[in-house]
Design an enzyme around this catalytic site. Structure first.
Site, PDB file in Angstrom:
ATOM      1  N   GLU A  46      -4.725   2.192   2.949  1.00 25.30           N
ATOM      2  CA  GLU A  46      -4.864   1.122   3.704  1.00 25.30           C
ATOM      3  C   GLU A  46      -4.948   1.503   4.963  1.00 25.30           C
ATOM      4  OE1 GLU A  46      -3.082  -2.301   5.906  1.00 25.30           O
ATOM      5  OE2 GLU A  46      -2.403  -0.163   5.899  1.00 25.30           O
ATOM      6  N   GLU A  47      -4.225   2.439   5.442  1.00 27.60           N
ATOM      7  CA  GLU A  47      -3.892   2.806   6.857  1.00 27.60           C
ATOM      8  C   GLU A  47      -5.467   3.662   7.323  1.00 27.60           C
ATOM      9  OE1 GLU A  47      -1.966   1.516   8.777  1.00 27.60           O
ATOM     10  OE2 GLU A  47      -0.082   1.505   7.630  1.00 27.60           O
ATOM     11  N   HIS A  63       0.808  -1.119   0.002  1.00 23.60           N
ATOM     12  CA  HIS A  63      -0.076  -0.069   0.062  1.00 23.60           C
ATOM     13  C   HIS A  63       0.953   1.402  -0.121  1.00 23.60           C
ATOM     14  CE1 HIS A  63       0.538   0.970   4.807  1.00 23.60           C
ATOM     15  NE2 HIS A  63       0.405  -0.683   4.440  1.00 23.60           N
ATOM     16  N   ASP A 115      -0.056   4.480   1.046  1.00 21.98           N
ATOM     17  CA  ASP A 115       0.144   5.352   2.220  1.00 21.98           C
ATOM     18  C   ASP A 115       0.743   5.081   3.457  1.00 21.98           C
ATOM     19  OD1 ASP A 115      -1.863   3.119   2.483  1.00 21.98           O
ATOM     20  OD2 ASP A 115      -2.795   4.358   3.903  1.00 21.98           O
ATOM     21  N   ASP A 144       4.078  -6.694   3.472  1.00 22.42           N
ATOM     22  CA  ASP A 144       3.616  -5.484   4.287  1.00 22.42           C
ATOM     23  C   ASP A 144       3.464  -6.244   5.978  1.00 22.42           C
ATOM     24  OD1 ASP A 144       2.606  -3.354   5.665  1.00 22.42           O
ATOM     25  OD2 ASP A 144       0.586  -3.938   5.082  1.00 22.42           O
ATOM     26  N   HIS A 192       3.682   2.975  13.092  1.00 23.39           N
ATOM     27  CA  HIS A 192       2.474   3.925  13.696  1.00 23.39           C
ATOM     28  C   HIS A 192       2.760   4.836  14.872  1.00 23.39           C
ATOM     29  CE1 HIS A 192      -0.794   1.136  11.550  1.00 23.39           C
ATOM     30  NE2 HIS A 192       0.239   1.202  11.067  1.00 23.39           N
TER      31      HIS A 192
END
Length: 449
Positions: A112-113, A43, A45, A136, A424
């Protein structure tokens, strides 16, 4: 877009689907035309987290990387290795002239996030491949073959501001220094939740000492453990000394409870300008009751795999405005029935306090197939390359494989990647040597599949 330019420069077929995912295709190497078509997926993002004292603007400022020993980090922000490493590897495969592989499809998904928008919007007739490599996951030498599903559960209530009482003082409370992290892969580590800690602090004060909240803002992403929370409030002048003593005492209690896990946790208290309005007493108590009562953390482990979380909830965001109060949760489970149960449990708490509940972003789990030929091939390739067995596991974090698999049920899938710590959060870092090993492994796998 830079990826379109890349594709044009390297003669790679490139198109967008209806939701904005990017699909690129590269023919097989000579002599490998009859191999299975492999979908390389990542992904595009990232999670834009930063420390509250950082001036970084994600819309305009570049990430500032730095090397610390064996690791690559950013400065005060998330790094974007999740999932920038996967995207970079895919582009490198598409660019390379000296790597042996069968037909390649690249699928670069959007958002995705923030809700798995790209995977959810992917149509069931776009991809031609029968094997998907999702790049991922975040531990080198681990092969992921299953993950949890999830759903966003948001409670909201209209905010009717009340007048500020006379003969009062105003303070701002800041909770800072928590580690935060990924609400899937880090949920079992016992880290502090700034929203829960703040509610625990204020719950008795609002009930017994006429403390009234003006604003409550904690966390900023549903899929990140909340690291910081900020509350402005007012209280009677006569209670100010007692209030400050309570704050210091509470800080000591929390440090005693989680200090070994959260060594940098602290509470800052400062007098501030009097707000124009506050929440009335009932609204304050309802808000704190809800935050206090909502589940957070691990709910249950998988029966046959007790080291793996089955069901959890992340109480990720609490936000008040002049018009509304919103509380955002991300519930996860590898069992659809358990996901429904935790969703309903959260809803029940909201119902009791008169909050409206809405659901969004639901996605299925990815059920593991331990006997897949792809798993066997990836294990054999890993053993040949590194002279050790890869660990095959199921993770609690959400991966796009669950959604993609529901649209392409006959597609074999596996997920792997380099070692990324603390995604994150501003402490995110990627192990440099593992990136080299991940690349070698990807190249070898494409030759063997």
């Amino acid at each position: 877009m830079a990826i379109q330019t890349f594709a044009k420069e390297h003669g790679v077929e490139c198109c967008f689907d209806s939701v904005g995912n990017i699909i690129m295709r590269k023919p097989a190497s000579k002599g490998m035309e009859k191999r299975k078509t492999v979908v390389l997926q990542a992904h595009i993002d990232m999670v834009p987290q930063k420390n509250s004292d950082s001036p970084h603007n994600f819309d305009t400022d570049p990430i500032v990387p730095r090397i610390e020993g064996e690791w690559l980090k950013a400065t005060g922000t998330t790094l974007g290795a999740d999932n920038g490493i996967g995207v970079a590897a895919i582009l490198a495969i598409l660019e390379a002239k000296d790597i042996a592989h069968g037909p390649i499809e690249a699928l670069l998904t959007i958002d995705e996030e923030t809700g798995l928008t790209g995977a959810n919007g992917l149509e069931s007739d776009v991809l031609k491949g029968s094997v998907l490599l999702n790049l991922d996951t975040e531990e080198m030498s681990e092969l992921c073959i299953g993950c949890a599903g999830g759903i966003n559960v948001t409670g909201s209530k209209k905010n009717v501001p009340a007048k500020v009482p006379i003969d009062a003082k105003s303070y701002k409370i800041s909770i800072r220094g928590l580690l935060g992290g990924h609400s899937g892969s880090d949920i079992h580590l016992g880290r502090g939740n700034s929203n829960k800690i703040m509610a625990r602090l204020l719950w008795p004060l609002c009930r017994e000492h006429d403390v009234l909240i003006s604003t409550f803002n904690g966390g900023n992403l549903r899929n990140a453990l909340p690291r910081e929370a900020f509350v402005s409030l007012v209280l009677p002048n006569k209670s100010s000394d007692f209030f400050m003593n309570e704050i210091r005492s509470f800080e000591t209690i929390i440090k005693n409870e989680i200090g070994k896990i959260e060594p940098d946790f602290h509470i800052q208290l400062e007098e501030c300008e009097m707000p124009t309005n506050v929440l009335d007493k009932d609204t304050c108590q309802d808000l704190l009751n809800v935050i206090y009562a909502l589940p957070h953390g691990v709910i249950r482990k998988i029966q046959d795999m007790p080291s793996v979380v089955e069901t959890s909830n992340n109480l990720g965001i609490v936000k008040t405005t002049s018009d509304s109060i919103e509380i955002h949760n991300l519930a996860r489970s590898s069992q659809d029935t358990a996901k429904e149960a935790i969703r309903n449990r959260i809803t029940a708490v909201f119902d009791l306090a008169g909050y409206q509940t809405r659901y969004s972003g639901s996605y299925p789990g990815w059920q593991p197939n331990f006997n897949s030929q792809l798993v066997k091939t990836m294990q054999q390739t890993h053993k040949k390359l590194f002279n050790k067995d890869a660990v095959v596991r199921v993770v609690h974090a959400g991966l796009e494989c669950g959604i993609i698999g529901s649209k392409y049920p006959n597609m074999e899938m596996i997920s792997f990647g380099p070692t990324i710590a603390h995604p994150h959060s501003p402490d995110e870092k990627v192990h440099i040597q593992s990136v080299l090993e991940f690349w070698e492994y990807l190249v070898a796998a494409l030759k063997e599949i």
